[in-house]
Motif scaffolding. Sequence first.
Motif, PDB file in Angstrom:
ATOM      1  N   ALA A 147       0.846  -1.194   0.000  1.00 57.41           N
ATOM      2  CA  ALA A 147       0.000   0.000   0.000  1.00 57.41           C
ATOM      3  C   ALA A 147       0.881   1.243   0.000  1.00 57.41           C
ATOM      4  O   ALA A 147       1.977   1.258   0.582  1.00 57.41           O
ATOM      5  CB  ALA A 147      -0.899  -0.005   1.222  1.00 57.41           C
ATOM      6  N   THR A 148       0.412   2.280  -0.664  1.00 58.29           N
ATOM      7  CA  THR A 148       1.143   3.536  -0.724  1.00 58.29           C
ATOM      8  C   THR A 148       0.497   4.554   0.205  1.00 58.29           C
ATOM      9  O   THR A 148      -0.623   4.351   0.707  1.00 58.29           O
ATOM     10  CB  THR A 148       1.150   4.100  -2.148  1.00 58.29           C
ATOM     11  OG1 THR A 148      -0.199   4.469  -2.506  1.00 58.29           O
ATOM     12  CG2 THR A 148       1.666   3.057  -3.145  1.00 58.29           C
ATOM     13  N   ILE A 149       1.175   5.664   0.375  1.00 54.87           N
ATOM     14  CA  ILE A 149       0.625   6.725   1.210  1.00 54.87           C
ATOM     15  C   ILE A 149      -0.661   7.275   0.607  1.00 54.87           C
ATOM     16  O   ILE A 149      -1.585   7.676   1.325  1.00 54.87           O
ATOM     17  CB  ILE A 149       1.667   7.844   1.409  1.00 54.87           C
ATOM     18  CG1 ILE A 149       1.198   8.829   2.500  1.00 54.87           C
ATOM     19  CG2 ILE A 149       1.971   8.576   0.106  1.00 54.87           C
ATOM     20  CD1 ILE A 149       2.267   9.821   2.919  1.00 54.87           C
ATOM     21  N   ALA A 150      -0.759   7.220  -0.726  1.00 59.22           N
ATOM     22  CA  ALA A 150      -1.984   7.674  -1.404  1.00 59.22           C
ATOM     23  C   ALA A 150      -3.146   6.745  -1.082  1.00 59.22           C
ATOM     24  O   ALA A 150      -4.294   7.189  -0.937  1.00 59.22           O
ATOM     25  CB  ALA A 150      -1.752   7.740  -2.913  1.00 59.22           C
ATOM     26  N   ASP A 151      -2.866   5.431  -0.977  1.00 57.78           N
ATOM     27  CA  ASP A 151      -3.912   4.469  -0.617  1.00 57.78           C
ATOM     28  C   ASP A 151      -4.467   4.759   0.774  1.00 57.78           C
ATOM     29  O   ASP A 151      -5.685   4.709   1.008  1.00 57.78           O
ATOM     30  CB  ASP A 151      -3.359   3.040  -0.664  1.00 57.78           C
ATOM     31  CG  ASP A 151      -2.926   2.621  -2.054  1.00 57.78           C
ATOM     32  OD1 ASP A 151      -3.541   3.088  -3.029  1.00 57.78           O
ATOM     33  OD2 ASP A 151      -1.972   1.829  -2.151  1.00 57.78           O
ATOM     34  N   VAL A 152      -3.565   5.061   1.690  1.00 57.68           N
ATOM     35  CA  VAL A 152      -3.991   5.355   3.064  1.00 57.68           C
ATOM     36  C   VAL A 152      -4.816   6.640   3.095  1.00 57.68           C
ATOM     37  O   VAL A 152      -5.862   6.713   3.751  1.00 57.68           O
ATOM     38  CB  VAL A 152      -2.763   5.488   3.996  1.00 57.68           C
ATOM     39  CG1 VAL A 152      -3.206   5.864   5.416  1.00 57.68           C
ATOM     40  CG2 VAL A 152      -1.966   4.199   4.017  1.00 57.68           C
ATOM     41  N   ALA A 153      -4.354   7.654   2.364  1.00 58.68           N
ATOM     42  CA  ALA A 153      -5.078   8.926   2.324  1.00 58.68           C
ATOM     43  C   ALA A 153      -6.490   8.736   1.784  1.00 58.68           C
ATOM     44  O   ALA A 153      -7.452   9.299   2.318  1.00 58.68           O
ATOM     45  CB  ALA A 153      -4.300   9.932   1.472  1.00 58.68           C
TER      46      ALA A 153
ATOM     47  N   SER B  55      -5.857  14.165   3.156  1.00 57.28           N
ATOM     48  CA  SER B  55      -4.797  14.450   2.192  1.00 57.28           C
ATOM     49  C   SER B  55      -3.561  13.601   2.492  1.00 57.28           C
ATOM     50  O   SER B  55      -3.398  13.070   3.596  1.00 57.28           O
ATOM     51  CB  SER B  55      -4.420  15.933   2.241  1.00 57.28           C
ATOM     52  OG  SER B  55      -3.821  16.239   3.483  1.00 57.28           O
ATOM     53  N   ILE B  56      -2.684  13.499   1.491  1.00 56.26           N
ATOM     54  CA  ILE B  56      -1.424  12.793   1.688  1.00 56.26           C
ATOM     55  C   ILE B  56      -0.606  13.481   2.783  1.00 56.26           C
ATOM     56  O   ILE B  56       0.050  12.821   3.594  1.00 56.26           O
ATOM     57  CB  ILE B  56      -0.641  12.745   0.356  1.00 56.26           C
ATOM     58  CG1 ILE B  56      -1.349  11.795  -0.619  1.00 56.26           C
ATOM     59  CG2 ILE B  56       0.797  12.301   0.588  1.00 56.26           C
ATOM     60  CD1 ILE B  56      -0.719  11.738  -1.989  1.00 56.26           C
TER      61      ILE B  56
ATOM     62  N   ARG C 227       3.883   0.978   5.029  1.00 51.66           N
ATOM     63  CA  ARG C 227       5.090   1.255   5.795  1.00 51.66           C
ATOM     64  C   ARG C 227       5.788   2.474   5.205  1.00 51.66           C
ATOM     65  O   ARG C 227       6.157   2.457   4.017  1.00 51.66           O
ATOM     66  CB  ARG C 227       6.055   0.062   5.749  1.00 51.66           C
ATOM     67  CG  ARG C 227       5.507  -1.195   6.419  1.00 51.66           C
ATOM     68  CD  ARG C 227       6.514  -2.323   6.335  1.00 51.66           C
ATOM     69  NE  ARG C 227       6.006  -3.544   6.924  1.00 51.66           N
ATOM     70  CZ  ARG C 227       6.664  -4.698   6.929  1.00 51.66           C
ATOM     71  NH1 ARG C 227       7.869  -4.768   6.373  1.00 51.66           N
ATOM     72  NH2 ARG C 227       6.125  -5.767   7.496  1.00 51.66           N
ATOM     73  N   PRO C 228       5.975   3.529   6.000  1.00 49.96           N
ATOM     74  CA  PRO C 228       6.645   4.729   5.475  1.00 49.96           C
ATOM     75  C   PRO C 228       8.104   4.440   5.158  1.00 49.96           C
ATOM     76  O   PRO C 228       8.732   3.584   5.783  1.00 49.96           O
ATOM     77  CB  PRO C 228       6.507   5.744   6.614  1.00 49.96           C
ATOM     78  CG  PRO C 228       6.316   4.915   7.837  1.00 49.96           C
ATOM     79  CD  PRO C 228       5.568   3.693   7.412  1.00 49.96           C
TER      80      PRO C 228
END
Length: 342
Positions: A6-12, A18-19, A50-51
């Motif tokens: 998963a990407t940060i965009a997916d979490v947002a 927002s991201i 995971r960042p």
Amino acid sequence: MREVRATIADVAAAAGVSIMSVSRAMRGVEGLSPQKRAEIIAIARRLGYRPNRNAMSLALAHSNLIGISLPTLFNDVFAEILEGMRRTFDSAGYDTVIDTSDYSLAREEAWVERMIDWKASAVILSGVHHAAAVRGKLTAARIPTLEIWDQTDDPIDVCVGFDHHEAGRQIGAHLLAMGYRRPAFVGVTEGRDRRAEQRLAGLMAATVAAGLPPVRVTRVDQVSSFEGGMRGTIALMEAQERPDVICYLNDHMAFGGLATCEKLGLAVPETVGIVGFNGLGINAVLPRPLTTVITERRQMGMVGARVLLARIKGARVERCTVLPTRLAQGATTAPVIRPRQS
């Protein structure tokens, strides 16, 4: 087959934010409410996000970042300590990143590792008891470190706090002066709050020195709130021999105990005395203020921030600064009147 993370965009997208908000939540940067931050982190964990620590480290390598680890923000004590620090750090041009450990040494250690990765300018830890490896990691990284809320002769770097054992002794001296002879203590699970254990030890030292039997201790499972005070009080009052005064881990628990005694028809302080700790703002609105120990949390935050800024600049300062505590007589303890013997 390669795993798709998963990407940060997916979490947002999943959190409806927002991201930038996700980035703030993952780094602990201010700008989000504790509830929203917890919600975003929960979604990130569920999605397996995971960042990228290396990227974050590079981005923050030259920032004036101070990492602060507190047990909780849902507590007036640590919120007021933080409030005392903020203005000093803001004026000096430093940003703060906050994390909560929930009294877990493992979580605090993970936070320290993250601060080292991010090349923080300094780190603030709550208390002086940490996982075994924390001292070595911070010393090796040469990161100025402030331990707050407690005191020790051998801090990692510097500490600013109170002598909790002495505060407990102050309570014991007050109870003896009032004529109490059967004190009890309501706290949380043993080992969860080490500062409370020190206060209990100070209270016991005072009462044992006076020839009294050991303080009766009742513990509630990780609930240092109104509810915890209620549960602990009920347990004590159901015992065959009731205490004549109850000391609580903090003012919130003491208020819960006071309300419970009134509900049970037990007059305070005539039948049982009540003692809190911290001198919280709740006392200002109670019809009968608690007997409690005053701790200057905002002052401690300001003093700690100034000491830490001096260390960041390489100045030599006192390794340990101990601030005084003061017992405040409220309306929940009074001199015990004993019947005359014929």
